[in-house]
Design a protein around this motif. Structure first.
Motif, PDB file in Angstrom:
ATOM      1  N   ILE A 461     -13.915   6.401  -0.443  1.00  0.00           N
ATOM      2  CA  ILE A 461     -12.835   5.727  -0.084  1.00  0.00           C
ATOM      3  C   ILE A 461     -12.463   4.623  -1.064  1.00  0.00           C
ATOM      4  CG2 ILE A 461     -11.362   4.310   1.648  1.00  0.00           C
ATOM      5  CD1 ILE A 461     -13.134   5.763   3.915  1.00  0.00           C
ATOM      6  N   VAL A 462     -13.557   4.132  -1.846  1.00  0.00           N
ATOM      7  CA  VAL A 462     -13.460   2.992  -2.766  1.00  0.00           C
ATOM      8  C   VAL A 462     -12.571   3.577  -3.877  1.00  0.00           C
ATOM      9  CG1 VAL A 462     -14.563   1.498  -4.341  1.00  0.00           C
ATOM     10  CG2 VAL A 462     -15.783   1.857  -2.019  1.00  0.00           C
ATOM     11  N   GLY A 463     -12.971   4.592  -4.385  1.00  0.00           N
ATOM     12  CA  GLY A 463     -12.031   5.105  -5.493  1.00  0.00           C
ATOM     13  C   GLY A 463     -10.764   5.317  -4.991  1.00  0.00           C
ATOM     14  N   TYR A 464     -10.561   6.160  -3.998  1.00  0.00           N
ATOM     15  CA  TYR A 464      -9.370   6.451  -3.465  1.00  0.00           C
ATOM     16  C   TYR A 464      -8.341   5.284  -3.118  1.00  0.00           C
ATOM     17  CZ  TYR A 464      -6.151   9.498  -0.653  1.00  0.00           C
ATOM     18  OH  TYR A 464      -4.998  10.091  -0.218  1.00  0.00           O
ATOM     19  N   LEU A 465      -8.997   4.315  -2.699  1.00  0.00           N
ATOM     20  CA  LEU A 465      -8.140   3.008  -2.688  1.00  0.00           C
ATOM     21  C   LEU A 465      -7.630   2.672  -3.775  1.00  0.00           C
ATOM     22  CD1 LEU A 465      -9.891   0.944   0.133  1.00  0.00           C
ATOM     23  CD2 LEU A 465      -7.893   2.499   0.394  1.00  0.00           C
ATOM     24  N   ILE A 466      -8.421   2.452  -5.023  1.00  0.00           N
ATOM     25  CA  ILE A 466      -7.901   2.182  -6.181  1.00  0.00           C
ATOM     26  C   ILE A 466      -7.236   3.134  -7.071  1.00  0.00           C
ATOM     27  CG2 ILE A 466      -9.101   1.465  -8.326  1.00  0.00           C
ATOM     28  CD1 ILE A 466     -11.491   0.498  -7.107  1.00  0.00           C
ATOM     29  N   ASN A 467      -7.653   4.291  -7.103  1.00  0.00           N
ATOM     30  CA  ASN A 467      -6.907   5.321  -7.939  1.00  0.00           C
ATOM     31  C   ASN A 467      -5.663   5.924  -7.195  1.00  0.00           C
ATOM     32  OD1 ASN A 467      -8.992   5.033  -9.771  1.00  0.00           O
ATOM     33  ND2 ASN A 467     -10.404   6.426  -8.865  1.00  0.00           N
ATOM     34  N   VAL A 468      -5.723   6.004  -5.823  1.00  0.00           N
ATOM     35  CA  VAL A 468      -4.594   6.709  -5.225  1.00  0.00           C
ATOM     36  C   VAL A 468      -3.730   5.673  -4.671  1.00  0.00           C
ATOM     37  CG1 VAL A 468      -3.772   8.368  -3.546  1.00  0.00           C
ATOM     38  CG2 VAL A 468      -6.110   8.765  -4.819  1.00  0.00           C
ATOM     39  N   LEU A 469      -4.027   4.854  -3.834  1.00  0.00           N
ATOM     40  CA  LEU A 469      -3.085   4.033  -3.164  1.00  0.00           C
ATOM     41  C   LEU A 469      -2.826   2.693  -3.891  1.00  0.00           C
ATOM     42  CD1 LEU A 469      -4.822   4.153   0.430  1.00  0.00           C
ATOM     43  CD2 LEU A 469      -3.063   5.535  -0.645  1.00  0.00           C
ATOM     44  N   GLY A 470      -3.575   2.303  -5.045  1.00  0.00           N
ATOM     45  CA  GLY A 470      -3.042   1.347  -5.705  1.00  0.00           C
ATOM     46  C   GLY A 470      -3.800  -0.139  -5.328  1.00  0.00           C
ATOM     47  N   PHE A 471      -4.845  -0.220  -4.925  1.00  0.00           N
ATOM     48  CA  PHE A 471      -5.569  -1.631  -4.444  1.00  0.00           C
ATOM     49  C   PHE A 471      -6.130  -1.952  -5.730  1.00  0.00           C
ATOM     50  CE2 PHE A 471      -4.506  -0.097  -0.198  1.00  0.00           C
ATOM     51  CZ  PHE A 471      -4.210  -1.150   0.416  1.00  0.00           C
ATOM     52  N   LYS A 472      -6.099  -3.535  -5.751  1.00  0.00           N
ATOM     53  CA  LYS A 472      -7.051  -4.050  -6.904  1.00  0.00           C
ATOM     54  C   LYS A 472      -8.589  -3.939  -6.541  1.00  0.00           C
ATOM     55  CE  LYS A 472      -3.254  -6.956  -8.308  1.00  0.00           C
ATOM     56  NZ  LYS A 472      -2.747  -8.582  -8.327  1.00  0.00           N
TER      57      LYS A 472
END
Length: 612
Positions: A461-472
């Motif tokens: 989920i860490v990578g998903y939030l950054i790469n897909v959803l755009g979280f910093k």
């Protein structure tokens, strides 16, 4: 003199069928080709009847012809390990016999007479039968007169009844009487058990190698070696240890693994048609690292709450998902202050309010019309009638002068009574259930306000939030345990948490008060094992239900409500509306028809007077 070997063979086939072994390996001592071939053929036919077959057979020379020091038999047995079959039937062997006294005497006499052939001095079953045959003849001759004929001697032999070395010697119709043989079950571990007319359940526990009492599969795959079990990696640092939990046991000076995913894996292994030797190895890295370890062969497979992701397919193959999944957002729930002032309006749906008001107005108008037709001076009555009909109706000297008005009013009063009861019940429900709404409605709000969010430290989920959803990256808090999330919300460290759906269900089952799921669900592949493609059936619903129920600390009455679920619509009282509306429509037509008839009547009277 020989016993019918079919009884023995059928018993062996029954044991094989009882344990559901479908393939066996036959080992026999090759000392009589004709007898051996007939026994193997008979055994093959008997096994075929119960749905089994001989997968492989191996012939050993007689023990007396093989030196105990060359290890030939042991070497041949080791070759069998490369075979997939794990059930062995030993037939036509002189390795174990229960005739020690006879054996001692036999060896003594044989050694005296044939000293140069000492290696052949061990008697076989055929020697026992020959001995019993000779003893039968000797007894018959002893009981017969000296001048007895061969027929008389034969008749005396058929009357024999004694316990010989090969079994009971009795004849019926010139044939050795069949009797149920006594089998001796020799446990690899444990004491010997002898039985005759007994079922398998009456035998008691049968100990397998290693002291196990579970029935072996009887079959293993070629790739798996008993001496080298599969190394199955399990995540040791997952935030949700209800799925996989690694604990340390001082008694065994090692770790043991439990959890929902492990139970699912064990249920799958039990249904495999072969034995799968494995050991569970705790893995202390991330889930991605664990999957990569399968790729580089440090682990043979991986088991756990591992999400099936497209990028992971370059490292390993996955089984069918055993839990459907998706990515969901969980936030705190706060009271909905905007609904408290006008909450009574939500007791009915908008359609219900409109229909009730329209019916009330229409029925009031119809009653006014009827009363005005009876008395034209009562026009002011129509303005207050629909507001006070309930009180006026029950007065004996009320203003309703028309029976038609009372006919219209009666069903509507009954409908009002039912509607009022529903209004009271719905309002009571809304006032006693907390009205909560998500503190954050969508992901865009989190991104726009630069809010902090939390997720499992070792998850994808860490990578998903950054790469897909755009979280910093700086706004993502990595959390180690399910029990740390409430404190993170309470301290303001995070404004939302992201879970896969199975994890979210477990979290809300344990911490239901003050939290709710919101936002869209992002579809994922589900939980799977990086292992052979095997389908689990039967136990998944039971295991999943047990997982949620056993960790549910919330009462059934606790939950998040938006108030709309208790709003009453027109469907339950549609029948009352239909009856009351129909009666009012009929009265309306009757009331509008009276003035016309009265006008025509007056006109006819006036014309008659003019004519006169």
């Amino acid at each position: 003199m020989a016993n019918d070997i079919k009884v023995n063979i059928q018993c062996i086939a029954a044991i094989v069928n009882y344990f559901r072994w479908r393939k066996v390996t036959v080992i026999y001592q090759d000392n009589n080709d004709f007898i051996t071939d007939s026994v193997i053929t008979l055994l093959s036919d008997s096994l075929r009847v119960v749905g089994s077959e001989i997968d492989h057979h191996l012939s050993f020379p007689s023990q007396s012809s093989v030196s105990e020091h060359n290890g030939a038999i042991e070497q041949e047995l080791r070759k069998l390990r490369s075979n997939s079959n794990r059930v062995f039937i030993l037939v036509q062997s002189s390795i174990r016999k229960s005739f020690r006294r006879f054996k001692t005497k036999f060896r003594k006499h044989y050694g005296t007479r044939y000293a140069e052939e000492e290696e052949y001095s061990n008697p076989s079953i055929y020697a026992l039968r020959a001995y019993d045959a000779a003893w039968t003849i000797a007894e018959a001759m002893d009981k017969s007169p000296a001048n007895a004929t061969s027929k008389e001697l034969f008749k005396q032999m058929l009357s024999s009844n004694f316990e010989g070395l090969s079994g009971r010697i009795r004849f019926r119709n010139t044939t050795l009487l069949k009797h149920l043989p006594t089998f001796q079950v020799i446990n690899v571990v444990g004491e010997n058990t002898t039985f005759g007319n007994m079922t398998m359940k009456e035998l008691g526990p049968i100990y397998r190698p290693g002291g196990l009492q579970t029935v072996p599969k009887g079959w293993t795959s070629f790739e798996f070696d008993e001496d080298k079990p599969l190394k199955i990696g399990v995540p040791a640092r997952g935030a949700f240890n209800l799925f996989v939990k690694v604990s340390y046991d001082q008694g065994i000076n090692g770790s043991y693994v439990t959890g929902f995913s492990v139970e699912v894996f064990e249920a799958v292994v039990k249904r495999l048609p072969y034995r799968l030797p494995y050991v569970l190895v705790p893995f202390y890295g991330s889930y991605d690292d664990m999957v990569e370890q399968v790729y580089i062969k440090d682990l043979d497979a991986a088991v756990g709450d591992t999400e099936i992701m497209a990028y992971r397919y370059q490292y390993a193959e996955f089984s069918q998902p055993y839990l459907e999944s998706g990515l969901i957002m969980v936030v705190t729930a706060k009271p909905d202050k905007s609904k408290e002032r006008w909450v009574f309006l939500e007791t009915f749906t908008r359609r219900m309010w409109l229909i009730t008001i329209a019916m009330h107005t229409f029925i009031g108008f119809v009653i006014w019309l009827i009363e005005h037709a009876e008395n034209p001076n009562l026009t002011r009555f129509g303005a207050v009638l629909w507001f006070s009909v309930t009180v006026l109706f029950f007065e004996h000297r009320g203003p309703l002068r028309s029976n038609l008005s009372r006919f219209v009013l009666a069903p509507w009063l009954f409908a009002i009574l039912i509607i009022s009861a529903g209004f009271t019940a719905s309002l009571t429900s809304m006032l006693t259930i907390s009205h909560l709404q998500p503190s954050v409605s969508d992901i865009d709000t989190l991104l726009r306000t630069n809010a902090s969010v939390g997720c499992n430290r070792n998850s994808f989920i860490v990578g998903y939030l950054i790469n897909v959803l755009g979280f910093k990256p700086k706004n993502i808090r990595k959390i180690d345990s399910i029990n740390d999330y409430p404190d993170a919300f309470r301290n303001g460290d995070i404004q939302a948490a992201f879970f896969v759906v199975p994890h979210a269900k477990v979290f809300l089952a344990k911490y239901c008060k003050g939290f709710t799921m919101t936002g869209p669900t992002f579809k994922l592949g589900g939980f799977g094992f990086a292992i052979l493609k095997v389908m689990e059936n039967g136990e998944m619903p039971r295991l999943e239900e047990y997982l949620l129920i056993s960790n549910n600390s919330c009462s059934q009455s606790t939950g998040v409500s938006d108030g709309l679920s208790s709003s009453l619509g027109p469907r339950p009282v549609a029948g009352l509306f239909f009856v009351s509306g129909g009666i009012s429509a009929f009265a309306f037509l009757a009331a509008t028809g009276n003035p016309i008839r009265q006008t025509n009547s007056q006109a006819n009277i006036l014309m008659a007077e003019i004519n006169i």
